[in-house]
Design a protein around this motif. Structure first.
Motif, PDB file in Angstrom:
ATOM      1  N   GLU A 269     -20.725   0.310   0.868  1.00 47.73           N
ATOM      2  CA  GLU A 269     -21.379   1.498   1.977  1.00 47.73           C
ATOM      3  C   GLU A 269     -21.312   2.846   0.599  1.00 47.73           C
ATOM      4  O   GLU A 269     -21.864   3.551   1.269  1.00 47.73           O
ATOM      5  CB  GLU A 269     -20.571   1.222   3.120  1.00 47.73           C
ATOM      6  N   ARG A 270     -20.503   3.145   0.550  1.00 49.89           N
ATOM      7  CA  ARG A 270     -19.971   4.148  -0.042  1.00 49.89           C
ATOM      8  C   ARG A 270     -20.912   3.852  -0.803  1.00 49.89           C
ATOM      9  O   ARG A 270     -21.417   5.435  -1.382  1.00 49.89           O
ATOM     10  CB  ARG A 270     -18.483   4.397  -0.486  1.00 49.89           C
TER      11      ARG A 270
ATOM     12  N   SER B  57      -8.128  -0.325  -1.513  1.00 48.71           N
ATOM     13  CA  SER B  57      -6.848   0.533  -0.315  1.00 48.71           C
ATOM     14  C   SER B  57      -6.823  -0.669   0.596  1.00 48.71           C
ATOM     15  O   SER B  57      -4.889  -0.637   1.052  1.00 48.71           O
ATOM     16  CB  SER B  57      -7.192   1.702  -0.769  1.00 48.71           C
TER      17      SER B  57
ATOM     18  N   ALA C  22     -15.973  10.951   5.814  1.00 51.29           N
ATOM     19  CA  ALA C  22     -17.341  10.509   5.403  1.00 51.29           C
ATOM     20  C   ALA C  22     -17.262   9.951   6.294  1.00 51.29           C
ATOM     21  O   ALA C  22     -16.522   9.395   6.141  1.00 51.29           O
ATOM     22  CB  ALA C  22     -17.791  11.040   3.755  1.00 51.29           C
ATOM     23  N   SER C  23     -18.765   9.286   6.698  1.00 49.88           N
ATOM     24  CA  SER C  23     -19.146   8.399   7.351  1.00 49.88           C
ATOM     25  C   SER C  23     -18.143   6.855   6.802  1.00 49.88           C
ATOM     26  O   SER C  23     -19.159   6.853   5.216  1.00 49.88           O
ATOM     27  CB  SER C  23     -20.315   7.923   7.831  1.00 49.88           C
ATOM     28  N   GLY C  24     -18.347   5.692   7.126  1.00 44.55           N
ATOM     29  CA  GLY C  24     -17.127   4.634   6.468  1.00 44.55           C
ATOM     30  C   GLY C  24     -17.401   3.832   6.978  1.00 44.55           C
ATOM     31  O   GLY C  24     -17.120   4.059   8.661  1.00 44.55           O
ATOM     32  N   VAL C  25     -16.287   2.061   6.602  1.00 46.44           N
ATOM     33  CA  VAL C  25     -15.987   1.637   7.607  1.00 46.44           C
ATOM     34  C   VAL C  25     -14.139   1.189   6.904  1.00 46.44           C
ATOM     35  O   VAL C  25     -13.984   1.477   6.027  1.00 46.44           O
ATOM     36  CB  VAL C  25     -16.277   0.102   6.992  1.00 46.44           C
ATOM     37  N   LEU C  26     -13.471   1.459   7.985  1.00 44.52           N
ATOM     38  CA  LEU C  26     -11.851   1.204   7.998  1.00 44.52           C
ATOM     39  C   LEU C  26     -11.706   0.623   9.394  1.00 44.52           C
ATOM     40  O   LEU C  26     -11.945   0.873  10.808  1.00 44.52           O
ATOM     41  CB  LEU C  26     -11.384   2.988   7.869  1.00 44.52           C
TER      42      LEU C  26
ATOM     43  N   GLY D 126       1.246  -0.769   0.197  1.00 42.21           N
ATOM     44  CA  GLY D 126      -0.148  -0.043  -0.253  1.00 42.21           C
ATOM     45  C   GLY D 126       0.748   1.370  -0.059  1.00 42.21           C
ATOM     46  O   GLY D 126       1.345   1.208  -0.790  1.00 42.21           O
TER      47      GLY D 126
ATOM     48  N   ASN E 249     -16.348  -1.542   2.693  1.00 44.91           N
ATOM     49  CA  ASN E 249     -16.927   0.399   3.027  1.00 44.91           C
ATOM     50  C   ASN E 249     -17.257   0.406   1.355  1.00 44.91           C
ATOM     51  O   ASN E 249     -17.723   1.066   1.024  1.00 44.91           O
ATOM     52  CB  ASN E 249     -15.395   0.800   3.179  1.00 44.91           C
TER      53      ASN E 249
ATOM     54  N   GLN F  15      -3.268  -3.088  -5.972  1.00 40.17           N
ATOM     55  CA  GLN F  15      -3.127  -2.522  -6.382  1.00 40.17           C
ATOM     56  C   GLN F  15      -2.446  -1.684  -7.762  1.00 40.17           C
ATOM     57  O   GLN F  15      -3.409  -0.690  -7.698  1.00 40.17           O
ATOM     58  CB  GLN F  15      -1.590  -2.382  -5.547  1.00 40.17           C
TER      59      GLN F  15
ATOM     60  N   ARG G  27     -17.476   0.545  12.001  1.00 39.83           N
ATOM     61  CA  ARG G  27     -17.696   2.446  11.741  1.00 39.83           C
ATOM     62  C   ARG G  27     -17.500   3.580  12.052  1.00 39.83           C
ATOM     63  O   ARG G  27     -17.126   3.586  13.436  1.00 39.83           O
ATOM     64  CB  ARG G  27     -19.513   2.024  10.815  1.00 39.83           C
TER      65      ARG G  27
ATOM     66  N   THR H  82     -15.764   1.159  -8.996  1.00 43.68           N
ATOM     67  CA  THR H  82     -16.565   0.344  -9.339  1.00 43.68           C
ATOM     68  C   THR H  82     -17.768   0.750 -10.151  1.00 43.68           C
ATOM     69  O   THR H  82     -18.208  -0.536 -10.895  1.00 43.68           O
ATOM     70  CB  THR H  82     -17.472   1.012  -8.061  1.00 43.68           C
TER      71      THR H  82
ATOM     72  N   GLN I  72     -11.635   9.527   2.512  1.00 43.18           N
ATOM     73  CA  GLN I  72     -11.920   8.682   1.626  1.00 43.18           C
ATOM     74  C   GLN I  72     -12.015   9.169  -0.268  1.00 43.18           C
ATOM     75  O   GLN I  72     -12.608  10.042  -0.096  1.00 43.18           O
ATOM     76  CB  GLN I  72     -13.372   7.446   1.930  1.00 43.18           C
ATOM     77  N   ASP I  73     -12.187   8.429  -0.892  1.00 43.44           N
ATOM     78  CA  ASP I  73     -12.752   8.956  -2.799  1.00 43.44           C
ATOM     79  C   ASP I  73     -14.333   8.960  -2.874  1.00 43.44           C
ATOM     80  O   ASP I  73     -15.131   7.754  -2.053  1.00 43.44           O
ATOM     81  CB  ASP I  73     -11.524   8.960  -3.229  1.00 43.44           C
ATOM     82  N   GLU I  74     -14.691   9.043  -3.626  1.00 39.57           N
ATOM     83  CA  GLU I  74     -16.314   8.288  -3.752  1.00 39.57           C
ATOM     84  C   GLU I  74     -16.375   7.242  -4.123  1.00 39.57           C
ATOM     85  O   GLU I  74     -17.337   7.025  -3.801  1.00 39.57           O
ATOM     86  CB  GLU I  74     -16.349   9.725  -5.005  1.00 39.57           C
ATOM     87  N   ASP I  75     -15.582   6.275  -4.229  1.00 38.26           N
ATOM     88  CA  ASP I  75     -15.725   5.124  -4.037  1.00 38.26           C
ATOM     89  C   ASP I  75     -14.931   4.667  -2.915  1.00 38.26           C
ATOM     90  O   ASP I  75     -15.556   3.175  -2.762  1.00 38.26           O
ATOM     91  CB  ASP I  75     -14.674   4.570  -5.449  1.00 38.26           C
ATOM     92  N   GLY I  76     -14.938   5.081  -2.529  1.00 37.35           N
ATOM     93  CA  GLY I  76     -14.690   4.182  -0.342  1.00 37.35           C
ATOM     94  C   GLY I  76     -13.392   4.038  -0.694  1.00 37.35           C
ATOM     95  O   GLY I  76     -12.889   3.217   0.576  1.00 37.35           O
ATOM     96  N   GLN I  77     -12.736   4.184  -1.308  1.00 34.37           N
ATOM     97  CA  GLN I  77     -11.250   3.550  -1.439  1.00 34.37           C
ATOM     98  C   GLN I  77     -10.374   4.697  -1.003  1.00 34.37           C
ATOM     99  O   GLN I  77     -10.465   5.623  -0.420  1.00 34.37           O
ATOM    100  CB  GLN I  77     -10.005   4.326  -2.406  1.00 34.37           C
ATOM    101  N   THR I  78      -9.864   4.344   0.788  1.00 28.37           N
ATOM    102  CA  THR I  78      -9.222   5.348   1.847  1.00 28.37           C
ATOM    103  C   THR I  78      -8.026   6.102   1.192  1.00 28.37           C
ATOM    104  O   THR I  78      -6.756   6.000  -0.017  1.00 28.37           O
ATOM    105  CB  THR I  78      -8.496   4.000   2.474  1.00 28.37           C
TER     106      THR I  78
END
Lengths: 436, 265
Positions: B104-105, B54, A284-288, A171, B101, B68, A292, B77, A297-303
């Protein structure tokens, strides 16, 4: 000890209504271990002998209770009383020793013999290695490869303490990836290994358990403030990365409605730039990492990779109880930039002879803003209690680079002396502070 | 469309099903579609399209590297859903495997609706257990999608029962305590886990984590309804990064070997 601010049995904060935070979003393979840990933690906290042993180790070995210190010169400068909770004086130089000693003691009680930990700058890694040495356990610390290079001294400390340090290349090779790698280790080693999580984030029970082990900060500070000044503070302040020192301070004051609670997030180069770690302010609210919470995060939920000059605050998530306290308005979370934090670091060094960790300098910078306002409203008796969560020795590399310290020509040409605006000093607004 | 049809057919043929995984967007979206179609043509009965994430805590180095690469290539997505649509068009049941996530997003209900309209059969959720999945369960039921949760060697009997009761399509049994990745020998934890799982459900039980060649597939097929292979496919493409034609040829060969394996088990 239970409060309406506590999580429910599944680890959700705010379960009684509105948005729920926390919980446990984890692979099934780890659920049995998390259940076992939850039961062991609840059992231990209800066992007077465990609590007494933890207390004794904190006192004899870690050096608690830490002092509550009235920073008088700083107080005169801002026109309000600034009290510093001196967690920087604990063994290993930060509040983190409380958390690792608690978790390691629990590990021993559970009959496990190996501990793993993640670390960013290395402070939690050093603390974990210290606790492992104290209890005679095997210790492996996962650390982003980028961080092992930036923090070679802490890597050496961990080695000296007998821990194995694994550089993580995956990462972004920083703290969040070190957590991923520690979780991967834990999936394969969970029968004999405990994961000493470094902050009040992650899956249930970590946010609540880490809070329990750190809450001595606030319990002590509240009692000390009442004993020394006869009043509760008007406000308390702490820095928030994952948020262990903050929740450790805040917990004692949650039911004191008259005490304002302030968390200060790493604003990096500014929250209007991409380079910050102000998770509650801008996420924004999410899960990491199993909870929760607010996530960058971006608009796809990637950190999104976070940034802070302070490695200990450089995390794209935040403990779920902070998300809850923010959502219900019990605590206020505000960003503090790298520059503001570094200015506060220099200011405390000069006015009080205390070099704070850059993490703690964020809390101080934010607290000074609050104190100036409160001082104007209530006068010099207005009291702001700041958690000085760690000492700055580890940050000297950053400070040397940021301030251009150590150059003999600079020292002779511009001696670091008077503080601008210090009423005990030469006078207002000399502007020298800008050149730090 | 549920994955059930694929398992019924395999069962009628007296064999286990071969379930193949590849992340969408690896090495790019178009080639991943081509590669997955190659796996379909060479004998995969069910396809898992991975949604690159990620922070893939359950994945070993091979799948991490692929995810990656997919993310660095800009995979979104919506690209995953487009991949599902292209693969499902072959008639082979196609599910998405994703960390929670991104769903959910995207919006849980919106994701379920778009997955269903792309022809997807359902979702495998490695970091979402049924006790945290109320929202997903409701959306899946509305859109008639399979819900595939995981059981592990560390799961208690009570949790296995709770999990299989929440599953539709198949049950994903993780055969080893550890992350994804090819392993030299199969785990001795798999058999007992499958037996404990079967005691609670009539759903097909598929075994994943570690299988990389036909002989291992045959071993697993002897006691499971399906053999899940992921890292070995990814590794094959990584090993032929400079020559896509050779990569496809190797992928076809590996798939055929595995498909032969599930028929020997």
């Amino acid at each position: 000890m239970t409060s309406t601010y506590d999580a429910d049995l599944l680890g959700y904060f705010g379960a009684s209504g509105g948005q729920q935070w926390g919980g446990r979003f984890m692979p099934e393979a780890l659920v049995a271990a998390l259940d076992e840990l939850t039961e062991a933690w609840r059992d231990a906290m209800a066992d007077p002998s465990f609590v007494a042993e933890f207390e004794a180790i904190l006192v004899d070995y870690a050096g608690t209770p830490s002092r509550l210190y009235h920073a008088e010169r700083l107080s005169r400068r801002v026109g309000a009383r600034i009290l510093l909770k001196r967690e920087d004086l604990n063994h290993t130089g930060a509040h983190k020793i409380r958390n690792v000693l608690g978790q390691a003691l629990l590990t021993r009680r559970m009959g496990k013999t190996r501990v793993i930990a993640e670390t960013g700058a290395g402070q939690h890694g050093v603390a974990s290695a210290t606790a492992a040495a104290y209890f005679g356990m095997d210790c492996t610390v996962y650390m982003g490869a980028v961080d092992t290079r930036r923090q070679a001294l802490n890597v050496a400390r961990m080695h000296l303490l007998g821990a194995k340090v694994v550089p993580v290349e995956s990462g972004s090779a920083t703290l969040k990836d070190a957590i991923n790698e520690a979780l991967r280790d834990w999936v394969a080693s969970v029968d004999h290994t405990a994961y000493l999580f470094g902050t009040a984030a992650g899956p249930h029970p970590f946010p609540s358990m880490v809070r329990d082990f750190c809450r001595g900060i606030g319990d002590e500070a509240r009692a000390q403030c009442l004993e020394q000044y006869g009043v509760l503070p008007d406000a308390v302040a702490a820095c928030v990365g994952g948020g262990s020192n903050a929740i450790g301070l805040f917990t004692a004051f949650l039911d004191d409605e008259g005490v304002a609670i302030h968390g200060f997030e790493p604003g990096g180069e500014g929250v209007d730039t991409p380079r910050h770690a102000a998770t509650i302010h801008a996420g924004a609210s999410g899960v990491l990492h199993g909870a929760r919470t607010y996530v960058l995060q971006d608009e796809d939920g990637q950190t999104i990779e976070s940034h802070s000059i302070s490695a200990g605050l450089d995390y794209p998530g935040v403990g779920p109880q902070h998300a809850h306290l923010s959502a219900i308005g019990r605590a206020t979370y505000t960003p503090v930039t790298d520059a503001e934090a570094m200015e506060a670091m220099a200011l405390l060094s000069r006015t009080e002879g205390i070099i704070p960790a850059i993490e703690s300098a964020h809390a101080l910078a934010g607290a000074l803003r609050v104190a100036e306002r409160l001082g104007q409203e209530k006068g010099p008796e207005a009291t702001v209690l700041v958690n000085l969560s760690g000492r700055g020795d580890k940050d000297m590399g950053t400070a040397i680079e940021y301030f251009g310290l150590g150059d003999p020509d600079r020292v002779t040409a511009e001696p670091v002396g008077e503080v601008p605006g210090d009423t005990t000093g030469a006078g207002e607004g000399s502007g020298a502070g800008e050149q730090l | 469309m549920s994955v059930a049809t694929a398992f019924e057919r395999a069962r009628a043929e007296g064999r286990a099903a071969l379930v193949g995984y590849l992340p969408a967007g690896f090495p790019d979206v178009e080639f991943s579609i081509e590669a997955i179609r190659c796996m379909v043509d060479s004998g995969c009965d069910v396809i898992e399209v991975g949604l690159p994430y990620s922070d893939p805590v359950m994945d070993g180095p091979t799948i991490q590297a692929a995810a990656q690469q997919a993310l660095e290539g800009g995979t979104r997505t919506t690209d995953v859903l487009r991949t599902v649509e292209a693969v499902a068009a072959t008639g082979t049941p196609t599910v998405v495997m994703t960390y929670w996530n991104p769903v959910e997003r995207y919006g849980v209900d919106r994701f379920a609706a778009d997955l269903a309209s792309a022809g997807g059969a359902g979702l495998i959720t490695p970091d979402l257990t049924p006790d945290s999945a109320a929202g997903w369960t409701a959306a899946a039921d509305v859109h008639d999608l399979d819900k595939i949760f995981l059981v592990a060697p560390s799961s208690t009997d009570a949790r296995i029962a709770m999990t299989t009761a929440a599953c539709r399509g198949f049950v994903y049994a993780t055969a080893v305590m550890g992350v994804t990745g090819a392993r030299a020998s199969s785990s001795d934890l798999a058999g007992p886990l499958v037996a404990r799982t079967r005691a609670t459900t009539d759903l097909p039980v598929c075994v994943g984590l570690g299988v990389s060649h036909g002989d291992q597939a045959a071993e697993v097929a002897a006691f499971a309804d399906g053999v899940i292979v992921g890292s070995a496919f990814v590794r094959t493409l990584l090993d032929h990064a400079d020559d896509r034609a050779a990569g496809l040829s190797a992928l076809a060969g590996l798939t055929a070997d595995l498909a032969d394996g599930v028929r020997r088990g």
